[in-house]
Scaffold this motif. Structure first.
Motif, PDB file in Angstrom:
ATOM      1  N   THR A  84     -22.989 -35.594  32.507  1.00 12.70           N
ATOM      2  CA  THR A  84     -22.133 -35.026  31.454  1.00 12.70           C
ATOM      3  C   THR A  84     -22.847 -33.875  30.762  1.00 12.70           C
ATOM      4  O   THR A  84     -22.287 -32.780  30.606  1.00 12.70           O
ATOM      5  CB  THR A  84     -21.742 -36.107  30.423  1.00 12.70           C
ATOM      6  N   GLN A  85     -24.083 -34.104  30.346  1.00  9.76           N
ATOM      7  CA  GLN A  85     -24.859 -33.057  29.671  1.00  9.76           C
ATOM      8  C   GLN A  85     -25.098 -31.859  30.584  1.00  9.76           C
ATOM      9  O   GLN A  85     -25.063 -30.714  30.148  1.00  9.76           O
ATOM     10  CB  GLN A  85     -26.182 -33.621  29.150  1.00  9.76           C
ATOM     11  N   ALA A  96     -17.223 -32.501  25.563  1.00  7.21           N
ATOM     12  CA  ALA A  96     -17.896 -33.686  26.097  1.00  7.21           C
ATOM     13  C   ALA A  96     -16.922 -34.638  26.781  1.00  7.21           C
ATOM     14  O   ALA A  96     -17.262 -35.257  27.792  1.00  7.21           O
ATOM     15  CB  ALA A  96     -18.652 -34.405  24.985  1.00  7.21           C
ATOM     16  N   ARG A  97     -15.716 -34.744  26.259  1.00  4.54           N
ATOM     17  CA  ARG A  97     -14.728 -35.656  26.848  1.00  4.54           C
ATOM     18  C   ARG A  97     -14.364 -35.224  28.263  1.00  4.54           C
ATOM     19  O   ARG A  97     -14.345 -36.036  29.194  1.00  4.54           O
ATOM     20  CB  ARG A  97     -13.478 -35.710  25.964  1.00  4.54           C
ATOM     21  N   ALA A  99     -16.162 -33.208  30.208  1.00 11.30           N
ATOM     22  CA  ALA A  99     -17.379 -33.300  31.023  1.00 11.30           C
ATOM     23  C   ALA A  99     -17.641 -34.732  31.450  1.00 11.30           C
ATOM     24  O   ALA A  99     -18.004 -34.989  32.602  1.00 11.30           O
ATOM     25  CB  ALA A  99     -18.566 -32.732  30.254  1.00 11.30           C
ATOM     26  N   GLU A 100     -17.457 -35.688  30.534  1.00 11.18           N
ATOM     27  CA  GLU A 100     -17.692 -37.088  30.880  1.00 11.18           C
ATOM     28  C   GLU A 100     -16.697 -37.567  31.930  1.00 11.18           C
ATOM     29  O   GLU A 100     -17.071 -38.291  32.866  1.00 11.18           O
ATOM     30  CB  GLU A 100     -17.615 -37.985  29.647  1.00 11.18           C
ATOM     31  N   ALA A 103     -17.874 -36.176  35.177  1.00  5.86           N
ATOM     32  CA  ALA A 103     -19.101 -36.859  35.601  1.00  5.86           C
ATOM     33  C   ALA A 103     -18.765 -38.227  36.192  1.00  5.86           C
ATOM     34  O   ALA A 103     -19.280 -38.604  37.246  1.00  5.86           O
ATOM     35  CB  ALA A 103     -20.063 -37.001  34.422  1.00  5.86           C
ATOM     36  N   ARG A 104     -17.898 -38.976  35.525  1.00  2.00           N
ATOM     37  CA  ARG A 104     -17.515 -40.300  36.035  1.00  2.00           C
ATOM     38  C   ARG A 104     -16.807 -40.172  37.384  1.00  2.00           C
ATOM     39  O   ARG A 104     -17.043 -40.963  38.303  1.00  2.00           O
ATOM     40  CB  ARG A 104     -16.614 -41.025  35.043  1.00  2.00           C
TER      41      ARG A 104
END
Length: 158
Positions: A84-85, A96-97, A99-100, A103-104
């Motif tokens: 995510t980062q 961030a939402r 990106a997360e 990432a997931r």
């Protein structure tokens, strides 16, 4: 739960990729890195990463081989946080939402590749096909495994 883990048998990754992943890092295919890239414009080492690299989730370097390994819930969440980062810092994810979620999705895709026994080695071939990028994953036989079927046998005369 299982996830891909970088493995290195020799130092070749340190020479062929722009940055080599460290052995033991969790890994994903990482094809998103090349989503907007023109393979003809990549450096020789970047082309190698495009063609055969898994993306390590610690160093964000590349690994030729990965192995199927067990991962706990906390390690999974740490891997999601690291990716995510990375998506925010290196790829300009809008927040961030988003990106997360990406990432997931990438890590869950890597998990879907782990339908093999623990310690199974995998390699990746990536290439342009039509307007998109295609991936092919292959199980790498362990050293010493019989690769061919015995088709004859030598017996003494007699």
């Amino acid at each position: 739960m299982k996830l891909l883990r970088c493995i290195r048998f020799d130092e070749s990754d340190t020479r062929v990729f722009p940055q080599a992943a460290m052995p033991g890092e969790w890994a994903v295919p990482g094809t998103f890195v090349f989503a907007d890239a023109d393979p003809e414009q990549l450096s020789r080492q970047e082309r190698q990463a495009f063609a055969n690299g898994f993306l390590g989730l610690g160093s964000f370097g590349w690994s030729t081989l990965v192995t199927v390994a067990e991962i706990g819930t906390k390690e999974y969440e740490d891997a999601v946080a690291a990716l995510t980062q990375h998506l925010i810092g290196s790829y300009g994810a809008p927040d961030a939402r988003v990106a997360e979620a990406a990432a997931r999705e990438e890590i869950d895709y890597a998990i879907s590749l782990c339908e093999h026994p623990i310690n199974t080695l995998l390699s990746l071939s990536r290439f342009i096909e039509g307007e998109g990028i295609r991936e092919q994953f292959r199980v790498v036989p362990a050293p010493g495994e019989t690769l061919h079927t015995k088709i004859w046998e030598i017996t003494p005369d007699g």
